[in-house]
Design a protein around this motif. Structure first.
Motif, short mmCIF file in Angstrom:
data_model
loop_
_atom_site.label_atom_id
_atom_site.label_comp_id
_atom_site.label_asym_id
_atom_site.label_seq_id
_atom_site.Cartn_x
_atom_site.Cartn_y
_atom_site.Cartn_z
N LEU A 1 0.83 -1.20 0.00
CA LEU A 1 0.00 0.00 0.00
C LEU A 1 0.87 1.25 0.00
O LEU A 1 0.59 2.21 -0.72
N ALA A 2 1.93 1.24 0.79
CA ALA A 2 2.81 2.40 0.88
C ALA A 2 3.55 2.66 -0.42
O ALA A 2 3.57 3.79 -0.94
N ILE A 3 4.16 1.62 -0.97
CA ILE A 3 4.99 1.79 -2.17
C ILE A 3 4.14 2.08 -3.41
O ILE A 3 4.47 2.95 -4.21
N ARG A 4 3.04 1.38 -3.55
CA ARG A 4 2.20 1.55 -4.73
C ARG A 4 1.24 2.74 -4.61
O ARG A 4 0.76 3.25 -5.62
N GLY A 5 0.97 3.16 -3.38
CA GLY A 5 -0.04 4.18 -3.19
C GLY A 5 0.45 5.60 -3.08
O GLY A 5 -0.33 6.55 -3.22
N ILE A 6 1.76 5.79 -2.85
CA ILE A 6 2.26 7.14 -2.67
C ILE A 6 2.29 7.88 -4.00
O ILE A 6 2.56 7.29 -5.06
N SER A 7 1.98 9.15 -3.96
CA SER A 7 1.89 9.96 -5.18
C SER A 7 3.24 10.13 -5.85
O SER A 7 4.26 10.31 -5.19
N HIS A 8 3.25 10.05 -7.17
CA HIS A 8 4.49 10.20 -7.93
C HIS A 8 4.84 11.66 -8.15
O HIS A 8 5.93 12.11 -7.83
N GLY A 9 3.93 12.42 -8.75
CA GLY A 9 4.26 13.78 -9.14
C GLY A 9 5.38 13.76 -10.16
O GLY A 9 5.40 12.94 -11.09
N GLU A 10 6.36 14.62 -9.96
CA GLU A 10 7.51 14.65 -10.87
C GLU A 10 8.63 13.74 -10.39
O GLU A 10 9.64 13.58 -11.10
N ARG A 11 8.47 13.16 -9.24
CA ARG A 11 9.51 12.29 -8.70
C ARG A 11 9.28 10.85 -9.19
O ARG A 11 8.18 10.33 -9.07
N ASN A 12 10.33 10.23 -9.68
CA ASN A 12 10.18 8.93 -10.32
C ASN A 12 11.27 7.94 -9.93
O ASN A 12 11.66 7.08 -10.70
N HIS A 13 11.75 8.06 -8.68
CA HIS A 13 12.91 7.26 -8.27
C HIS A 13 12.66 6.66 -6.89
O HIS A 13 12.25 7.35 -5.96
N LEU A 14 12.89 5.34 -6.77
CA LEU A 14 12.77 4.62 -5.51
C LEU A 14 14.15 4.11 -5.10
O LEU A 14 14.93 3.70 -5.94
N VAL A 15 14.43 4.15 -3.80
CA VAL A 15 15.71 3.68 -3.28
C VAL A 15 15.47 2.71 -2.14
O VAL A 15 14.62 2.95 -1.27
N THR A 16 16.21 1.60 -2.12
CA THR A 16 16.13 0.67 -1.00
C THR A 16 17.46 -0.07 -0.87
O THR A 16 18.40 0.18 -1.63
N LEU A 17 17.54 -0.97 0.10
CA LEU A 17 18.76 -1.73 0.35
C LEU A 17 18.58 -3.19 -0.08
O LEU A 17 17.47 -3.72 -0.04
N CYS A 18 19.68 -3.82 -0.42
CA CYS A 18 19.63 -5.21 -0.89
C CYS A 18 19.24 -6.18 0.22
O CYS A 18 18.87 -7.33 -0.05
N THR A 19 19.32 -5.75 1.47
CA THR A 19 19.02 -6.63 2.61
C THR A 19 17.58 -6.48 3.10
O THR A 19 17.22 -7.06 4.12
N GLU A 20 16.77 -5.73 2.38
CA GLU A 20 15.37 -5.56 2.77
C GLU A 20 14.61 -6.87 2.61
O GLU A 20 15.02 -7.77 1.88
N HIS A 21 13.48 -6.96 3.28
CA HIS A 21 12.63 -8.14 3.17
C HIS A 21 12.10 -8.28 1.74
O HIS A 21 11.97 -7.30 1.01
N LYS A 22 11.82 -9.51 1.36
CA LYS A 22 11.31 -9.80 0.02
C LYS A 22 10.05 -8.97 -0.29
O LYS A 22 9.83 -8.59 -1.45
N ALA A 23 9.25 -8.70 0.72
CA ALA A 23 8.03 -7.92 0.51
C ALA A 23 8.35 -6.53 -0.02
O ALA A 23 7.59 -5.97 -0.82
N VAL A 24 9.47 -5.97 0.40
CA VAL A 24 9.90 -4.66 -0.08
C VAL A 24 10.57 -4.78 -1.44
O VAL A 24 10.22 -4.07 -2.39
N LEU A 25 11.54 -5.66 -1.55
CA LEU A 25 12.31 -5.77 -2.79
C LEU A 25 11.44 -6.14 -3.98
O LEU A 25 11.54 -5.52 -5.05
#
Length: 221
Positions: free
Chosen positions: A79-103
């Motif tokens: 819900l958080a990742i797919r639901g947040i507004s994009h606007g002019e921003r088009n870049h996501l950042v995360t870490l390789c050690t995150e849970h599969k649900a995030v990656l």
């Protein structure tokens, strides 16, 4: 010969606490009415639900209207990742050690929504490289997702310092706190977290219930 099992997988799930079960049973047998109903019984159930919101808000240091109940952390993360507004921003950042649900969600959402994503390595101790993270966050970054406590290594990230880097670039911080809430003190205001996911069954609550904290400053969730 061992006559009983020794369970060593509480990071995966915990046993429902007896006090929690006792508190839940009346809502299957006595207070079963629809909380949306206008009659007294329905209004009574609605009051219990409002109390649940207050308890969760007090647990993590936020307002009741910043809590969304979900089926668990995986739904909250989606819900958080797919639901947040994009606007002019088009870049996501995360870490390789995150849970599969995030990656998995970051990769899938980036592909389907034509966003860019950066999945950064971590240091040998499992902590984020703050210099590398700062370099990766740009004026186009919408969301940075870093878990508070790692489910496999137990590494506790420097979330407050990370949130300062994220906010300095005008981005939002999503924190998967599934392994933290209920185990260590977590205050979203003090840590500077904008969105946070967690599940009840990680700390002796029932399966099938979780929450997403959404700061009042975050739109389109």
């Amino acid at each position: 010969m061992i006559s009983h099992n020794i369970y060593l997988d509480h990071n995966a799930t915990t046993k429902l606490d007896g006090n929690v079960l006792e508190a839940m049973i009346p809502f299957f047998t006595e207070h079963y009415e629809n909380p949306g109903s206008s009659h007294l019984a329905g209004l009574t159930v609605d009051e219990y639900i409002e109390e649940a919101f207050r308890q969760v808000a007090d647990l993590i240091g936020c307002r009741t209207n910043e809590i969304i109940f979900t089926s668990g952390a995986t739904e909250s993360i989606n819900l958080a990742i797919r639901g947040i507004s994009h606007g002019e921003r088009n870049h996501l950042v995360t870490l390789c050690t995150e849970h599969k649900a995030v990656l998995d969600t970051v990769k899938d959402h980036a592909e389907k929504s034509h966003l860019n994503c950066s999945i950064l390595p971590v240091q040998n101790d499992g902590l984020a490289d703050l210099d590398l993270l700062e370099q990766a966050i740009t004026g186009k970054t919408l969301l940075v997702s870093v878990m508070l406590v790692n489910n496999e290594t137990g590494t506790i990230q420097y979330i407050k310092e990370i949130s300062e880097l994220v906010h300095a670039k005008g981005a939002f911080l999503l924190c998967d706190a599934t392994q933290a809430v209920g185990k260590i003190p977590v205050n979203v205001q003090e840590l500077g977290i904008d969105l946070m996911a967690f599940s009840a069954h990680k700390f002796y609550g029932p399966k099938g219930i979780g929450a997403l904290y959404v700061s009042k400053d975050v739109k389109s969730i």
